[in-house]
Design an enzyme around this catalytic site. Structure first.
Site, short mmCIF file in Angstrom:
data_model
loop_
_atom_site.label_atom_id
_atom_site.label_comp_id
_atom_site.label_asym_id
_atom_site.label_seq_id
_atom_site.Cartn_x
_atom_site.Cartn_y
_atom_site.Cartn_z
N ASN A 173 27.60 -49.36 14.24
CA ASN A 173 28.66 -48.15 14.53
C ASN A 173 28.18 -47.20 13.51
OD1 ASN A 173 29.73 -49.32 12.18
ND2 ASN A 173 31.60 -48.51 12.84
N GLU A 224 33.10 -55.57 4.47
CA GLU A 224 33.88 -54.24 5.07
C GLU A 224 34.05 -54.78 6.29
OE1 GLU A 224 34.30 -51.75 1.85
OE2 GLU A 224 35.11 -51.78 3.80
N CYS A 273 36.03 -48.71 12.36
CA CYS A 273 36.57 -49.70 12.01
C CYS A 273 37.91 -49.13 11.32
CB CYS A 273 35.80 -50.32 10.75
SG CYS A 273 35.53 -49.30 9.37
N GLU A 291 33.78 -50.17 -1.28
CA GLU A 291 32.57 -49.46 -1.33
C GLU A 291 32.98 -47.98 -1.66
OE1 GLU A 291 30.55 -49.81 2.63
OE2 GLU A 291 29.64 -51.55 1.68
O1 TXE Z 1 29.72 -56.75 13.78
P1 TXE Z 1 29.14 -58.11 13.63
P2 TXE Z 1 29.16 -55.80 14.80
C1 TXE Z 1 33.26 -54.09 12.18
C2 TXE Z 1 34.12 -53.71 13.22
C3 TXE Z 1 33.63 -54.25 14.55
C4 TXE Z 1 32.28 -54.73 14.23
C5 TXE Z 1 31.13 -54.18 15.13
O2 TXE Z 1 35.41 -53.83 13.05
O3 TXE Z 1 34.24 -55.24 14.78
O4 TXE Z 1 32.10 -54.42 12.66
O5 TXE Z 1 29.87 -54.19 14.46
C6 TXE Z 1 25.28 -59.81 11.36
N1 TXE Z 1 25.74 -64.48 9.13
N2 TXE Z 1 33.02 -52.91 11.27
O6 TXE Z 1 29.21 -55.96 15.96
O7 TXE Z 1 28.88 -58.86 14.98
C7 TXE Z 1 25.02 -59.11 12.41
O8 TXE Z 1 23.63 -59.14 12.67
C8 TXE Z 1 25.11 -63.34 8.77
C9 TXE Z 1 33.82 -52.91 10.10
O9 TXE Z 1 27.63 -55.62 14.33
O10 TXE Z 1 30.05 -58.92 12.88
C10 TXE Z 1 25.33 -57.59 11.99
O11 TXE Z 1 23.85 -57.24 11.43
N3 TXE Z 1 24.88 -62.25 9.30
C11 TXE Z 1 33.33 -52.00 9.25
C12 TXE Z 1 26.38 -57.90 11.26
O12 TXE Z 1 26.42 -59.24 10.42
C13 TXE Z 1 25.70 -62.06 10.61
C14 TXE Z 1 32.62 -50.58 9.69
C15 TXE Z 1 27.45 -57.49 11.76
O13 TXE Z 1 27.71 -58.13 13.07
C16 TXE Z 1 26.31 -63.55 11.20
C17 TXE Z 1 31.89 -50.74 10.89
C18 TXE Z 1 26.45 -64.57 10.41
N4 TXE Z 1 26.90 -65.65 10.64
C19 TXE Z 1 32.14 -51.85 11.73
N5 TXE Z 1 26.91 -63.12 12.29
C20 TXE Z 1 34.12 -51.36 8.06
N6 TXE Z 1 35.34 -52.12 7.53
O14 TXE Z 1 33.84 -50.44 7.34
C21 TXE Z 1 26.42 -61.75 12.53
N7 TXE Z 1 25.81 -60.97 11.62
#
Ligand code: TXE
Length: 501
Positions: A166, A263, A297, A475
């Site tokens: 995002n 995060e 988020c 962060e």
């Molecule tokens: O998350 P994903 P997304 C959260 C927000 C939303 C999500 C959206 O709440 O739910 O992020 O982002 C990698 N081992 N936040 O869909 O699917 C994946 O390739 C290692 C919170 O991208 O969790 C990607 O690069 N890596 C935030 C990253 O993890 C893995 C602000 C995130 O993927 C993995 C923004 C694994 N098993 C969004 N599985 C905040 N709190 O600030 C996936 N990935």
């Protein structure tokens, strides 16, 4: 990827790019895997370009480059590290329009946002850590008459950054800025949905004088993320992503006892009391639910409104939601762009369907726009549902899309209990003119950040992060230095060692 040095945006709504590589040891390099994936334009669902997916061998190469670069970078005087990072900040600002257009192309977020928020909030953090780098210090303790201790503050070594889709370039900066300022090196993997801007950042770090190997970018999906979380050559993992992903990364990182900071997601409460400035509260609810098409988020997606002002709140809210301009993200007038992918659009629409089918009152939005120019993109009209029940699925779960749930309450104790009744704990807000009440609630709301009469304002000098299921660590601010350094105690005895035998 070659970047023009001019400030005129070189990316537009129909841009296509050449196949993207990895960035290892200061150079764009081909992956050794035959795997590749496409990054898609959310506004048209056409392919922007193909991206080479890293192999295990490429990950090993990136980690080795980071490991080899670590001693010299850690030994670089902190003031010099700060100067280099400040130079990168200047280049990023000079290329803001170009980078904003690239981010809009890859994420679908309105250019009016990416030009004013995405790069700039990353640069603010970069400048902050560049500034404090020379001030990072240890400590000294006197142990009279013959001894003293020196507490050294040392970098951790090689850090992995794993980003969400995002805020791609902002997240890459929020992770690399403290890491590099403290003398660490980094291997960063952007989300596979938005791989482009991290490569631009790597190119700019290089141009600013960050030595080869200090910041590396690898590309791929969860499988590549896992290679980082499991890699014995990595000392720390910082993830931004969903709560479930955090648990998986933590389990993998445990195998080699890595430092971790997460995060994660949220479903934050926005509490609006009868004595609040209702027009301001409406403005906050719009920002807290529809900025970045709701893909933030820390969004306040559970809007609790005191019963006596619910009618006024909705009367003021509805026309402002319906006036929001949904459109091509490259149109400077657009306020609501498409969702990041068709798959994510389907997920968000499943929550919209739930809301329409529920007992909640539909106030506005939630359908696909009728504008024929938008049918190819992942668009949905910003939605508001009222009379929601705390247990409705779209009220409990993180939608990560433009769906505002309005709930009413009668008193402070009731709304506090309901606001805290979630596994998440990323953020919260209280709108009231009674500051003692607002502060009293802020103390008791279970969240890493609580805004009083404000929303989503995040100065770089204050820590950001979640409690409970929303994350571990923080962060930004000085607190992030604790997550990118470790201390060594040197106890010195200037007298005789007496011992006890
Ligand atoms: O998350 P994903 P997304 C959260 C927000 C939303 C999500 C959206 O709440 O739910 O992020 O982002 C990698 N081992 N936040 O869909 O699917 C994946 O390739 C290692 C919170 O991208 O969790 C990607 O690069 N890596 C935030 C990253 O993890 C893995 C602000 C995130 O993927 C993995 C923004 C694994 N098993 C969004 N599985 C905040 N709190 O600030 C996936 N990935």
């Amino acid at each position: 990827m070659s970047f023009s040095t001019s400030t005129t945006p070189k990316y537009g709504p129909d841009s296509v790019l050449p196949k993207q590589k990895l960035f290892i040891n200061g150079h764009f390099v081909d992956a050794t895997s035959d795997d590749a994936f496409d990054t898609i334009n959310p506004a048209t669902n056409k392919t922007i370009c193909s991206v080479q997916q890293a192999s295990q061998q490429d990950i090993d190469k990136a980690v080795s480059a980071a490991r080899d670069a670590f001693p010299a970078w850690a030994a670089t005087p902190a003031r010099e590290r700060g100067t280099i990072l400040r130079r990168a900040a200047k280049i990023l600002l000079a290329r803001n329009e170009e980078l904003a257009a690239l981010e809009t192309l890859d994420t679908g977020k309105a250019i009016s946002e990416t030009q004013t928020v995405d790069i700039i909030t990353g640069v603010e953090v970069l400048e902050y850590y560049a500034g404090i780098a020379p001030t990072l210090h240890g400590d000294y303790f006197d142990h009279p008459p013959t001894a003293f201790s020196i507490i050294h503050r040392e970098p951790l070594g090689v850090c992995a950054g794993i980003g969400a889709w995002n805020y791609p370039i902002q997240i890459a900066m929020w992770k690399s800025a403290p890491a590099l300022a403290c003398g660490n090196t980094m291997v960063f993997k952007p989300a596979e949905l938005t791989p482009l801007s991290a490569l631009a950042l790597a190119d700019i770090y290089c141009e600013a004088g960050v030595p080869n190997g200090v910041f590396n970018v690898v590309q791929g999906d969860a499988r590549i993320g896992r290679m980082l979380s499991l890699h014995p050559g990595i000392d720390k993992v910082s993830l931004t992503g969903e709560a479930g992903t955090g648990k998986k990364v933590m389990a993998d990182a445990a195998t080699t006892l890595k430092h971790v900071t997460f995060e994660l997601g949220g479903k934050s409460p926005l509490l609006i009391f009868a004595d609040a400035d209702i027009e301001s509260a409406v403005s906050a609810a719009l920002v807290a639910n529809f900025f970045s098409t709701g893909q933030v988020c820390s969004n306040g997606t559970r809007v609790f409104v005191e019963r006596s002002v619910i009618d006024e709140f909705i009367t003021r809210l509805r026309p402002r939601v319906e006036a929001m301009r949904v459109g091509c993200p490259f149109d400077p007038q657009t306020q609501v762009g498409p969702l990041v992918s068709t798959k994510h659009w389907q997920k968000v629409m499943s929550y919209m369907d739930d809301a329409f089918a529920s007992a909640a009152t539909h106030v506005t939005g939630g359908q696909r726009p009728t504008d024929s120019s938008l049918t190819a993109g992942n668009y949905v009209l910003p939605a508001v549902f009222a009379d929601c029940d705390d247990n409705m699925r779209f009220v409990r779960e993180e939608v990560f899309g433009p769906l505002m749930s309005i709930l009413t309450f009668d008193n402070e104790e009731e709304v506090l209990a309901r606001a805290n009744a979630t596994d998440y704990g990323l953020a919260a807000a209280v709108f009231s003119r009674d500051f003692s009440r607002a502060h009293r609630l802020a103390q008791r709301l279970q969240a890493g950040t609580v805004w009083i009469n404000d929303y989503n304002t995040l100065p770089p000098e204050v820590p950001f992060g979640g409690v409970k299921g929303s994350g571990i660590g923080r962060e930004n601010g000085l607190q992030a230095v604790e997550h990118y350094t470790q201390t060594k105690t040197v106890y010195a005895n200037t007298g005789d060692f007496k011992g006890c035998y």
